[in-house]
Motif scaffolding. Structure first.
Motif, mmCIF file in Angstrom:
data_model
loop_
_atom_site.group_PDB
_atom_site.id
_atom_site.type_symbol
_atom_site.label_atom_id
_atom_site.label_comp_id
_atom_site.label_asym_id
_atom_site.label_seq_id
_atom_site.Cartn_x
_atom_site.Cartn_y
_atom_site.Cartn_z
ATOM 1 N N PHE A 76 0.879 -1.243 -0.074
ATOM 2 C CA PHE A 76 0.059 -0.113 -0.001
ATOM 3 C C PHE A 76 0.781 1.367 0.087
ATOM 4 O O PHE A 76 1.662 1.329 0.800
ATOM 5 C CB PHE A 76 -0.819 0.069 1.242
ATOM 6 N N HIS A 78 0.495 5.356 0.529
ATOM 7 C CA HIS A 78 -0.615 6.701 0.745
ATOM 8 C C HIS A 78 -0.361 7.577 -0.139
ATOM 9 O O HIS A 78 0.365 7.898 -1.039
ATOM 10 C CB HIS A 78 -0.296 6.865 2.419
ATOM 11 N N ALA A 101 1.325 5.897 5.986
ATOM 12 C CA ALA A 101 1.124 4.303 6.114
ATOM 13 C C ALA A 101 0.091 4.163 7.214
ATOM 14 O O ALA A 101 -0.716 3.055 7.264
ATOM 15 C CB ALA A 101 2.226 3.646 6.282
ATOM 16 N N TRP A 134 -3.803 3.006 6.453
ATOM 17 C CA TRP A 134 -3.970 1.681 5.919
ATOM 18 C C TRP A 134 -4.152 0.786 6.813
ATOM 19 O O TRP A 134 -4.556 -0.459 6.609
ATOM 20 C CB TRP A 134 -2.885 1.261 4.882
ATOM 21 N N GLN A 135 -4.068 0.926 8.139
ATOM 22 C CA GLN A 135 -4.012 -0.159 9.387
ATOM 23 C C GLN A 135 -5.450 -1.048 9.239
ATOM 24 O O GLN A 135 -5.530 -2.159 9.643
ATOM 25 C CB GLN A 135 -3.881 0.626 10.518
ATOM 26 N N MET A 157 -5.228 -3.210 6.416
ATOM 27 C CA MET A 157 -4.389 -4.276 6.789
ATOM 28 C C MET A 157 -5.073 -5.418 7.806
ATOM 29 O O MET A 157 -4.752 -6.666 7.637
ATOM 30 C CB MET A 157 -3.254 -3.487 7.202
ATOM 31 N N ALA A 174 2.759 -1.673 4.109
ATOM 32 C CA ALA A 174 2.364 -0.203 3.636
ATOM 33 C C ALA A 174 3.506 0.479 4.037
ATOM 34 O O ALA A 174 4.339 0.641 4.879
ATOM 35 C CB ALA A 174 1.110 0.345 4.690
ATOM 36 N N TRP A 193 -2.977 5.302 -3.333
ATOM 37 C CA TRP A 193 -4.108 6.312 -2.636
ATOM 38 C C TRP A 193 -3.675 7.633 -3.333
ATOM 39 O O TRP A 193 -2.791 8.342 -2.844
ATOM 40 C CB TRP A 193 -4.538 6.263 -1.341
ATOM 41 N N HIS A 204 -11.462 3.355 1.218
ATOM 42 C CA HIS A 204 -11.261 2.333 2.037
ATOM 43 C C HIS A 204 -11.774 2.825 3.330
ATOM 44 O O HIS A 204 -11.817 1.840 4.369
ATOM 45 C CB HIS A 204 -9.724 2.037 2.062
ATOM 46 N N ARG A 258 -12.749 -3.564 0.538
ATOM 47 C CA ARG A 258 -11.853 -5.074 0.764
ATOM 48 C C ARG A 258 -12.182 -5.957 -0.137
ATOM 49 O O ARG A 258 -11.245 -6.740 -0.798
ATOM 50 C CB ARG A 258 -12.245 -5.395 2.258
#
Length: 370
Positions: free
Chosen positions: A39, A41, A47, A50-51, A54, A65, A109, A333, A341
């Protein structure tokens, strides 16, 4: 506490710079590349954003990420804007090489979408997922066909950044006291009005990790004889997306074309055909005085440009799936995590689509209710 349970950070030392990455603690480094997802950002983030996704992806995938230079925990090396986003894509290549990875699934993204498209122009990729990506022709200053409005790209680049927003970033402002506070900008521009989360402090901390200055965000600018009186300089983040330096429309011509998933929301305030982050749009709306009119300073049709390029990609035997999510903002997301997802798992070939595959000359357009 900005790291979620099961998410760990570490530094990857490369010949270019020290790069911070996030991983899941249980992931197997020996996971095959066809099940490895990376991923990237966007601007004024890291990053950390994105958690959630993830955490939600299956455990037999390897998920990484990456923090771009000047964001998150990665070394704040200067950004040479005359290279477009190549400083970022070259850093990504160096990071993946240091991790022993050759060809993986890339998710980008916003500005990160531009980074992964640039990467794909130069290196093998298994698939590309573009979430609310910057137009293939950059941010601002182009007509629908990608032609530049002025020779100096007036009105684009670092000069368009709100100075109070930049100052509040630099000061670490966590309040919502002003419309230009990072928290207020997150609420008004990153997500839809209906979005609610217990993690907003983490997202704001991610934004505040942005390094500011002429070599970072937003960059430098120069005076212009064209409205609105400035043009991009040669340094810093926002100038990397000025059309004089950035054009990834050549993705249409790459020989081995990875499948592309394009995800975007209908309520995106940043990347749209009427973006209020586009100064020409602000001029047309009367927010900035002196707008010289549609012929001299037309708003950039960002989404239409992306669709045109991806339709050309499809016509050149590439595979494209468009996921337009009704009501989602600039971060689908976050706004619609379940929809995002499932689409991502389909894009990387982990699960089969619910719909019959489209012929190579047609798009699959999914709505959020799917």
């Amino acid at each position: 506490m900005t790291l979620f349970d099961g998410i760990v950070a570490r530094t990857v030392n490369t010949p270019r710079l020290a790069v911070n990455i996030l991983e899941r603690s249980g992931d197997d480094p020996a996971t095959p590349e066809e099940r490895t997802v990376v991923f990237v950002h966007g601007n004024v983030s890291s990053a950390l954003f994105w958690q959630e996704i993830m955490e939600d992806l299956p455990g037999d995938l390897r998920v990484i990420a990456v923090d771009l230079r000047g964001f998150g925990g990665t070394e704040p090396a200067p950004v040479d804007a005359t290279r477009g986003v190549r400083d970022f894509s070259d850093d990504l290549r160096a990071t993946l090489t240091a991790l022993g990875l050759h060809s993986v699934h890339l998710v980008g993204w916003s500005m990160g979408g531009g980074v992964v498209m640039q990467y794909a122009l130069e290196h093998p990729v298994r698939s590309l997922t573009l979430q609310a990506p910057v137009s293939p022709y950059g941010f601002g200053g182009t007509r629908r066909d990608g032609s530049r409005v002025t020779d100096d790209d007036a009105g684009t680049g670092a000069g368009g950044a709100n100075p109070d927003f930049v100052a509040r970033l630099a000061a670490g402002d966590t309040t919502a006291d002003a419309a230009t506070s990072p928290r207020s900008v997150f609420r008004s521009s990153y997500v839809s009005a209906e979005y609610a989360t217990a993690h907003e402090d983490v997202w704001v901390a991610s934004m505040l990790s942005t390094k500011t200055g002429d070599d970072s965000y937003p960059g430098d600018s120069v005076a212009s004889e064209n409205w609105p009186g400035f043009a991009p300089g040669t340094r810093g983040v926002l100038n990397t997306m000025a059309p004089k330096y950035f054009d990834v429309s050549g993705i249409v011509d790459i020989v081995v074309k990875p499948p592309i998933l394009w995800v975007h929301g209908t309520a995106d305030a940043i990347v749209s055909d009427a973006s209020f982050f586009d100064l020409n749009q602000l001029g047309k709306a009367g927010v900035i005085p002196g707008w010289p009119g549609e012929d001299a300073a037309p708003p950039q049709p960002m989404v239409s440009q992306t669709r045109d390029v991806l339709e050309a990609y499809r016509a050149a035997d590439g595979e494209v799936t468009e996921l337009e999510i009704e009501g989602a903002g600039h971060a689908p997301h976050l706004d619609r995590p379940g929809v995002f997802r499932r689409a991502l798992l389909q894009a990387i070939g982990y699960i089969k689509p619910r719909h019959d595959p489209a012929p190579p000359t047609e798009a699959i357009i999914l709505k959020s209710e799917d």
